[in-house]
Design a protein around this motif. Structure first.
Motif, mmCIF file in Angstrom:
data_model
loop_
_atom_site.group_PDB
_atom_site.id
_atom_site.type_symbol
_atom_site.label_atom_id
_atom_site.label_comp_id
_atom_site.label_asym_id
_atom_site.label_seq_id
_atom_site.Cartn_x
_atom_site.Cartn_y
_atom_site.Cartn_z
ATOM 1 N N PHE A 229 0.843 -1.192 0.000
ATOM 2 C CA PHE A 229 0.000 0.000 0.000
ATOM 3 C C PHE A 229 0.878 1.242 0.000
ATOM 4 O O PHE A 229 2.062 1.200 0.339
ATOM 5 C CB PHE A 229 -0.946 0.024 1.207
ATOM 6 N N SER A 230 0.283 2.350 -0.382
ATOM 7 C CA SER A 230 0.891 3.660 -0.190
ATOM 8 C C SER A 230 -0.108 4.531 0.568
ATOM 9 O O SER A 230 -1.228 4.107 0.853
ATOM 10 C CB SER A 230 1.283 4.300 -1.516
ATOM 11 N N ILE A 231 0.322 5.738 0.878
ATOM 12 C CA ILE A 231 -0.489 6.600 1.731
ATOM 13 C C ILE A 231 -1.024 7.795 0.932
ATOM 14 O O ILE A 231 -0.559 8.098 -0.161
ATOM 15 C CB ILE A 231 0.306 7.094 2.954
ATOM 16 N N GLY A 232 -2.046 8.453 1.513
ATOM 17 C CA GLY A 232 -2.591 9.654 0.911
ATOM 18 C C GLY A 232 -3.175 9.404 -0.471
ATOM 19 O O GLY A 232 -3.811 8.374 -0.731
ATOM 20 N N ARG A 233 -2.928 10.326 -1.376
ATOM 21 C CA ARG A 233 -3.560 10.294 -2.699
ATOM 22 C C ARG A 233 -3.132 9.079 -3.518
ATOM 23 O O ARG A 233 -3.807 8.719 -4.489
ATOM 24 C CB ARG A 233 -3.249 11.573 -3.457
ATOM 25 N N ASN A 234 -2.016 8.449 -3.155
ATOM 26 C CA ASN A 234 -1.548 7.288 -3.908
ATOM 27 C C ASN A 234 -2.105 5.960 -3.396
ATOM 28 O O ASN A 234 -1.773 4.910 -3.947
ATOM 29 C CB ASN A 234 -0.018 7.226 -3.912
ATOM 30 N N GLN A 235 -2.944 6.002 -2.367
ATOM 31 C CA GLN A 235 -3.455 4.736 -1.839
ATOM 32 C C GLN A 235 -4.258 3.959 -2.877
ATOM 33 O O GLN A 235 -4.016 2.775 -3.110
ATOM 34 C CB GLN A 235 -4.326 4.970 -0.602
ATOM 35 N N LEU A 236 -5.232 4.601 -3.500
ATOM 36 C CA LEU A 236 -6.082 3.882 -4.449
ATOM 37 C C LEU A 236 -5.332 3.467 -5.716
ATOM 38 O O LEU A 236 -5.506 2.330 -6.177
ATOM 39 C CB LEU A 236 -7.329 4.710 -4.764
ATOM 40 N N PRO A 237 -4.478 4.317 -6.318
ATOM 41 C CA PRO A 237 -3.679 3.822 -7.439
ATOM 42 C C PRO A 237 -2.795 2.630 -7.069
ATOM 43 O O PRO A 237 -2.527 1.766 -7.899
ATOM 44 C CB PRO A 237 -2.837 5.042 -7.837
ATOM 45 N N TYR A 238 -2.366 2.582 -5.805
ATOM 46 C CA TYR A 238 -1.487 1.491 -5.388
ATOM 47 C C TYR A 238 -2.211 0.152 -5.319
ATOM 48 O O TYR A 238 -1.556 -0.898 -5.302
ATOM 49 C CB TYR A 238 -0.815 1.810 -4.050
ATOM 50 N N ALA A 239 -3.534 0.170 -5.283
ATOM 51 C CA ALA A 239 -4.264 -1.093 -5.387
ATOM 52 C C ALA A 239 -3.912 -1.792 -6.691
ATOM 53 O O ALA A 239 -3.669 -3.003 -6.733
ATOM 54 C CB ALA A 239 -5.768 -0.845 -5.286
ATOM 55 N N ALA A 240 -3.867 -1.023 -7.766
ATOM 56 C CA ALA A 240 -3.478 -1.585 -9.062
ATOM 57 C C ALA A 240 -2.009 -1.971 -9.080
ATOM 58 O O ALA A 240 -1.627 -3.014 -9.629
ATOM 59 C CB ALA A 240 -3.770 -0.584 -10.180
ATOM 60 N N MET A 241 -1.151 -1.142 -8.465
ATOM 61 C CA MET A 241 0.276 -1.447 -8.400
ATOM 62 C C MET A 241 0.520 -2.773 -7.694
ATOM 63 O O MET A 241 1.323 -3.603 -8.151
ATOM 64 C CB MET A 241 0.997 -0.324 -7.659
ATOM 65 N N ALA A 242 -0.162 -2.974 -6.576
ATOM 66 C CA ALA A 242 0.033 -4.200 -5.801
ATOM 67 C C ALA A 242 -0.365 -5.421 -6.623
ATOM 68 O O ALA A 242 0.335 -6.443 -6.620
ATOM 69 C CB ALA A 242 -0.769 -4.131 -4.507
ATOM 70 N N VAL A 243 -1.472 -5.320 -7.323
ATOM 71 C CA VAL A 243 -1.935 -6.436 -8.147
ATOM 72 C C VAL A 243 -0.942 -6.724 -9.271
ATOM 73 O O VAL A 243 -0.567 -7.877 -9.522
ATOM 74 C CB VAL A 243 -3.335 -6.145 -8.709
ATOM 75 N N LEU A 244 -0.486 -5.688 -9.962
ATOM 76 C CA LEU A 244 0.466 -5.869 -11.057
ATOM 77 C C LEU A 244 1.763 -6.502 -10.580
ATOM 78 O O LEU A 244 2.396 -7.272 -11.307
ATOM 79 C CB LEU A 244 0.765 -4.522 -11.721
ATOM 80 N N ALA A 245 2.157 -6.176 -9.349
ATOM 81 C CA ALA A 245 3.403 -6.707 -8.794
ATOM 82 C C ALA A 245 3.256 -8.131 -8.276
ATOM 83 O O ALA A 245 4.241 -8.736 -7.856
ATOM 84 C CB ALA A 245 3.899 -5.794 -7.678
ATOM 85 N N GLY A 246 2.024 -8.659 -8.295
ATOM 86 C CA GLY A 246 1.803 -10.023 -7.837
ATOM 87 C C GLY A 246 1.348 -10.142 -6.402
ATOM 88 O O GLY A 246 1.383 -11.226 -5.815
ATOM 89 N N GLY A 247 0.880 -9.016 -5.833
ATOM 90 C CA GLY A 247 0.518 -9.021 -4.425
ATOM 91 C C GLY A 247 -0.954 -8.791 -4.166
ATOM 92 O O GLY A 247 -1.800 -8.880 -5.065
ATOM 93 N N ASN A 248 -1.237 -8.460 -2.923
ATOM 94 C CA ASN A 248 -2.586 -8.196 -2.448
ATOM 95 C C ASN A 248 -2.699 -6.735 -2.029
ATOM 96 O O ASN A 248 -1.715 -5.993 -2.053
ATOM 97 C CB ASN A 248 -2.916 -9.145 -1.295
ATOM 98 N N ILE A 249 -3.890 -6.317 -1.627
ATOM 99 C CA ILE A 249 -4.210 -4.894 -1.498
ATOM 100 C C ILE A 249 -4.493 -4.523 -0.047
ATOM 101 O O ILE A 249 -5.118 -5.284 0.690
ATOM 102 C CB ILE A 249 -5.449 -4.565 -2.349
ATOM 103 N N ARG A 250 -4.030 -3.315 0.343
ATOM 104 C CA ARG A 250 -4.483 -2.719 1.599
ATOM 105 C C ARG A 250 -4.975 -1.311 1.325
ATOM 106 O O ARG A 250 -4.326 -0.534 0.620
ATOM 107 C CB ARG A 250 -3.348 -2.683 2.636
#
Length: 301
Positions: A229-250
């Motif tokens: 996960f990331s914080i602030g405004r990047n939290q929701l975009p990081y949902a996609a980042m986590a998935v692309l990297a092979g992980g899960n979402i917070r």
């Protein structure tokens, strides 16, 4: 571990945290009932795991009072809504140094340093399926505050968590923290399957840029399970980042209070957005029982 997008994804919602966010959003839950209701809302929106801190009901400030954790969990149990409970064990490692010319003794305000057993008192009492283990020490925010988790403290806490039969979620805030996690695993203090949370974009830890995330992912053992996960405004975009990297979402109000510019979020809304993102990428959202099976969790209620 390379760039292999996830197909089956679980979502963690961190509903309140310990940051000074209650003055900036009236959506951040404070009382045990509010925190429990936030967990229920997130679970109904698609979160398999809820990550729980507690706060002083009168002041909204972070607390480690065991009775508050017990009250939250009792409300959740009474609701009948299924979720995997993940209790923080990060409280009690807070060090705020004095002035730059006289750093010792530490400042009373912001310092809360207790022993390993005391940091895990609520975990031992409640026996959740997961608790966090902040795997390192780092400067955090501004001023003289240091998040303090020494190797000896981590050894003691990891050993105690293992004795309790609780799965630690290893919180990695920087690259060296991952080395500490591997070191603990090599000593037999972290049982398989190892569960990692990559905490990105927090000053002064690992930045949330793509190369840094992928560097951490590339250095994870193949059989470890991670979320990011990331914080602030990047939290929701990081949902996609986590998935692309092979992980899960917070997601959750611990890390971000905004749904979009100028619109305060609820935990349920942030979870719903994470579900939409993952499903739009062709993922299937895992439920609590699937996470229990995957992570070999011990359910006691």
């Amino acid at each position: 571990m390379g760039l292999t997008p996830s197909r089956d994804v679980f979502i963690t919602c961190a509903v309140t945290g310990s940051g000074d966010s209650t003055g900036r959003s009236d959506k951040v839950p404070v009382t045990p009932r509010q925190i429990a209701d936030a967990c229920i809302e997130a679970a109904q929106a698609g979160a398999a795991i809820t990550h729980i801190h507690v706060r002083d009901p009168e002041t909204g400030k972070p607390s480690r009072e065991v009775a508050l954790y017990e009250e939250v969990v009792e409300h959740i149990k009474a609701s009948g809504v299924d979720m995997v409970l993940n209790l923080t064990a990060g409280m009690g490692g807070d060090l705020t140094l004095g002035s730059v010319e006289q750093p010792l003794p530490p400042a009373d305000e912001g310092t809360d340093m207790i022993g390993a057993e005391a940091r895990l008192e609520h975990v031992a009492r409640i026996l959740p399926e997961i608790c966090t283990l902040d795997c390192g020490t780092m400067n955090f925010g501004e001023g003289g505050y240091v998040m303090t988790n020494t190797p000896s403290m981590l050894q003691a806490m990891a050993g105690r968590i293992k004795e309790l039969g609780v799965r630690p979620e290893v919180e990695v805030f920087d690259t060296g923290h991952l080395l500490l996690a591997k070191w603990l695993h090599g000593q037999g203090l972290l049982d398989d399957p190892v569960m990692v949370q990559l905490c990105m974009g927090i000053p002064w830890g690992a930045p949330d840029d793509i190369p840094t995330l992928m560097s951490l992912v590339a250095n994870l053992p193949e059989d470890w399970t991670f979320s990011a996960f990331s914080i602030g405004r990047n939290q929701l975009p990081y949902a996609a980042m986590a998935v692309l990297a092979g992980g899960n979402i917070r997601v959750g109000l611990e890390d971000n209070i905004w749904l979009k510019k100028g619109v305060l979020a609820t935990n349920g809304q942030l979870t719903e957005q994470a579900v939409k993102t993952a499903q739009g990428m062709g993922c299937r959202i895992m439920g609590p029982d699937e996470v229990r099976e995957k992570m070999k969790l011990v359910r006691r209620w």
